[in-house]
Design a protein around this motif. Structure first.
Motif, PDB file in Angstrom:
ATOM      1  N   GLU A 130     -22.654 -33.583   3.076  1.00 59.33           N
ATOM      2  CA  GLU A 130     -22.546 -33.753   1.638  1.00 59.33           C
ATOM      3  C   GLU A 130     -21.265 -33.025   1.245  1.00 59.33           C
ATOM      4  OE1 GLU A 130     -24.946 -32.755  -2.418  1.00 59.33           O
ATOM      5  OE2 GLU A 130     -26.079 -32.897  -0.556  1.00 59.33           O
ATOM      6  N   ALA A 131     -20.220 -33.794   1.030  1.00 63.97           N
ATOM      7  CA  ALA A 131     -18.878 -33.234   0.930  1.00 63.97           C
ATOM      8  C   ALA A 131     -18.485 -32.776  -0.462  1.00 63.97           C
ATOM      9  CB  ALA A 131     -17.863 -34.259   1.441  1.00 63.97           C
ATOM     10  N   ASP A 132     -19.291 -33.076  -1.472  1.00 67.98           N
ATOM     11  CA  ASP A 132     -18.936 -32.691  -2.846  1.00 67.98           C
ATOM     12  C   ASP A 132     -18.699 -31.202  -3.011  1.00 67.98           C
ATOM     13  OD1 ASP A 132     -18.893 -35.136  -4.175  1.00 67.98           O
ATOM     14  OD2 ASP A 132     -21.066 -35.133  -4.381  1.00 67.98           O
ATOM     15  N   THR A 133     -19.462 -30.398  -2.320  1.00 67.51           N
ATOM     16  CA  THR A 133     -19.408 -28.955  -2.536  1.00 67.51           C
ATOM     17  C   THR A 133     -18.464 -28.220  -1.581  1.00 67.51           C
ATOM     18  OG1 THR A 133     -21.302 -28.634  -1.080  1.00 67.51           O
ATOM     19  CG2 THR A 133     -21.766 -28.938  -3.418  1.00 67.51           C
ATOM     20  N   LEU A 134     -17.803 -28.958  -0.688  1.00 66.64           N
ATOM     21  CA  LEU A 134     -16.926 -28.295   0.282  1.00 66.64           C
ATOM     22  C   LEU A 134     -15.667 -27.750  -0.382  1.00 66.64           C
ATOM     23  CD1 LEU A 134     -17.052 -30.775   3.306  1.00 66.64           C
ATOM     24  CD2 LEU A 134     -18.346 -28.658   2.990  1.00 66.64           C
ATOM     25  N   LYS A 135     -15.351 -26.526  -0.089  1.00 62.42           N
ATOM     26  CA  LYS A 135     -14.112 -25.900  -0.556  1.00 62.42           C
ATOM     27  C   LYS A 135     -12.989 -26.270   0.414  1.00 62.42           C
ATOM     28  CE  LYS A 135     -16.214 -23.295  -3.693  1.00 62.42           C
ATOM     29  NZ  LYS A 135     -16.811 -24.129  -4.667  1.00 62.42           N
ATOM     30  N   ALA A 136     -11.758 -25.936   0.059  1.00 65.41           N
ATOM     31  CA  ALA A 136     -10.587 -26.311   0.853  1.00 65.41           C
ATOM     32  C   ALA A 136     -10.684 -25.817   2.293  1.00 65.41           C
ATOM     33  CB  ALA A 136      -9.314 -25.789   0.191  1.00 65.41           C
ATOM     34  N   ASP A 137     -11.117 -24.576   2.500  1.00 64.72           N
ATOM     35  CA  ASP A 137     -11.191 -24.052   3.866  1.00 64.72           C
ATOM     36  C   ASP A 137     -12.272 -24.764   4.677  1.00 64.72           C
ATOM     37  OD1 ASP A 137     -13.138 -22.822   2.273  1.00 64.72           O
ATOM     38  OD2 ASP A 137     -13.148 -20.988   3.464  1.00 64.72           O
ATOM     39  N   ALA A 138     -13.359 -25.174   4.025  1.00 65.48           N
ATOM     40  CA  ALA A 138     -14.407 -25.919   4.726  1.00 65.48           C
ATOM     41  C   ALA A 138     -13.910 -27.311   5.099  1.00 65.48           C
ATOM     42  CB  ALA A 138     -15.656 -26.002   3.865  1.00 65.48           C
ATOM     43  N   MET A 139     -13.124 -27.930   4.230  1.00 68.14           N
ATOM     44  CA  MET A 139     -12.561 -29.242   4.557  1.00 68.14           C
ATOM     45  C   MET A 139     -11.620 -29.149   5.745  1.00 68.14           C
ATOM     46  SD  MET A 139     -12.012 -31.355   1.115  1.00 68.14           S
ATOM     47  CE  MET A 139     -13.303 -31.503  -0.101  1.00 68.14           C
ATOM     48  N   GLU A 140     -10.872 -28.067   5.819  1.00 69.32           N
ATOM     49  CA  GLU A 140      -9.990 -27.852   6.967  1.00 69.32           C
ATOM     50  C   GLU A 140     -10.816 -27.682   8.241  1.00 69.32           C
ATOM     51  OE1 GLU A 140      -6.646 -27.499   9.259  1.00 69.32           O
ATOM     52  OE2 GLU A 140      -6.855 -28.233   7.221  1.00 69.32           O
ATOM     53  N   THR A 141     -11.958 -27.028   8.146  1.00 68.62           N
ATOM     54  CA  THR A 141     -12.856 -26.867   9.293  1.00 68.62           C
ATOM     55  C   THR A 141     -13.405 -28.219   9.733  1.00 68.62           C
ATOM     56  OG1 THR A 141     -13.445 -24.633   8.602  1.00 68.62           O
ATOM     57  CG2 THR A 141     -14.951 -25.736  10.116  1.00 68.62           C
ATOM     58  N   VAL A 142     -13.785 -29.067   8.782  1.00 72.71           N
ATOM     59  CA  VAL A 142     -14.261 -30.419   9.108  1.00 72.71           C
ATOM     60  C   VAL A 142     -13.184 -31.179   9.874  1.00 72.71           C
ATOM     61  CG1 VAL A 142     -14.880 -32.655   8.092  1.00 72.71           C
ATOM     62  CG2 VAL A 142     -15.913 -30.551   7.211  1.00 72.71           C
ATOM     63  N   ARG A 143     -11.948 -31.124   9.381  1.00 70.58           N
ATOM     64  CA  ARG A 143     -10.835 -31.791  10.053  1.00 70.58           C
ATOM     65  C   ARG A 143     -10.646 -31.254  11.468  1.00 70.58           C
ATOM     66  NH1 ARG A 143      -6.316 -30.759  11.987  1.00 70.58           N
ATOM     67  NH2 ARG A 143      -6.248 -28.695  11.073  1.00 70.58           N
ATOM     68  N   ASP A 144     -10.733 -29.942  11.613  1.00 69.08           N
ATOM     69  CA  ASP A 144     -10.553 -29.314  12.915  1.00 69.08           C
ATOM     70  C   ASP A 144     -11.654 -29.745  13.894  1.00 69.08           C
ATOM     71  OD1 ASP A 144      -9.049 -27.541  14.600  1.00 69.08           O
ATOM     72  OD2 ASP A 144     -10.695 -26.096  14.410  1.00 69.08           O
ATOM     73  N   ILE A 145     -12.885 -29.792  13.435  1.00 62.12           N
ATOM     74  CA  ILE A 145     -13.995 -30.246  14.292  1.00 62.12           C
ATOM     75  C   ILE A 145     -13.744 -31.674  14.744  1.00 62.12           C
ATOM     76  CG2 ILE A 145     -16.445 -30.876  14.305  1.00 62.12           C
ATOM     77  CD1 ILE A 145     -16.892 -28.431  12.436  1.00 62.12           C
ATOM     78  N   TYR A 146     -13.339 -32.524  13.794  1.00 63.00           N
ATOM     79  CA  TYR A 146     -13.059 -33.913  14.150  1.00 63.00           C
ATOM     80  C   TYR A 146     -11.941 -33.988  15.188  1.00 63.00           C
ATOM     81  CZ  TYR A 146     -11.585 -38.711  13.984  1.00 63.00           C
ATOM     82  OH  TYR A 146     -11.233 -39.982  14.351  1.00 63.00           O
ATOM     83  N   ASP A 147     -10.854 -33.248  14.970  1.00 59.17           N
ATOM     84  CA  ASP A 147      -9.723 -33.283  15.900  1.00 59.17           C
ATOM     85  C   ASP A 147     -10.100 -32.784  17.292  1.00 59.17           C
ATOM     86  OD1 ASP A 147      -8.105 -34.299  13.944  1.00 59.17           O
ATOM     87  OD2 ASP A 147      -6.973 -32.445  13.613  1.00 59.17           O
ATOM     88  N   ARG A 148     -10.870 -31.732  17.344  1.00 55.57           N
ATOM     89  CA  ARG A 148     -11.219 -31.147  18.645  1.00 55.57           C
ATOM     90  C   ARG A 148     -12.286 -31.928  19.390  1.00 55.57           C
ATOM     91  NH1 ARG A 148     -10.006 -25.199  19.016  1.00 55.57           N
ATOM     92  NH2 ARG A 148      -8.729 -24.765  17.188  1.00 55.57           N
ATOM     93  N   MET A 149     -13.260 -32.472  18.665  1.00 57.59           N
ATOM     94  CA  MET A 149     -14.409 -33.093  19.319  1.00 57.59           C
ATOM     95  C   MET A 149     -14.384 -34.616  19.268  1.00 57.59           C
ATOM     96  SD  MET A 149     -17.201 -30.226  19.150  1.00 57.59           S
ATOM     97  CE  MET A 149     -18.135 -31.265  20.145  1.00 57.59           C
TER      98      MET A 149
END
Length: 94
Positions: free
Chosen positions: A12-31
């Motif tokens: 549920e992405a509505d509540t994600l802050k900028a640093d959490a969005m960067e973490t999501v991107r990083d997880i996607y890139d790594r995995m």
């Protein structure tokens, strides 16, 4: 370490802050694990402000409100696990 996955992250992405969005991107890139980001109308605009994450998004789909008749058709399909899908703004089934 990217690979094939039989599951995906659903966030549920509505509540994600900028640093959490960067973490999501990083997880996607790594995995390379597929992700489904769900939110309220306007989420696409919010995500577009995070260019590094947004460049990895395959598509954005906004769903319209279903009529009573459509709900009567959708609910049994959800219960049965039907493969028929609602196409969203076009208002049609496929």
């Amino acid at each position: 370490m990217a690979g094939r996955y039989d599951r995906e992250f659903k966030l549920e992405a509505d509540t994600l802050k900028a640093d959490a969005m960067e973490t999501v991107r990083d997880i996607y890139d790594r995995m390379g694990c597929p992700m489904v980001l769900v939110g309220m109308p306007g989420l696409g605009r919010k995500l577009s402000r995070h260019a590094q994450l947004y460049s990895r998004i395959g598509f954005v789909n906004e769903f319209s409100t279903l009529s009573f008749e459509e709900m009567c058709r959708v609910l049994p399909m959800i219960e049965e696990g039907s493969s028929e899908r609602w196409t969203g703004k076009t208002g049609s089934w496929r």
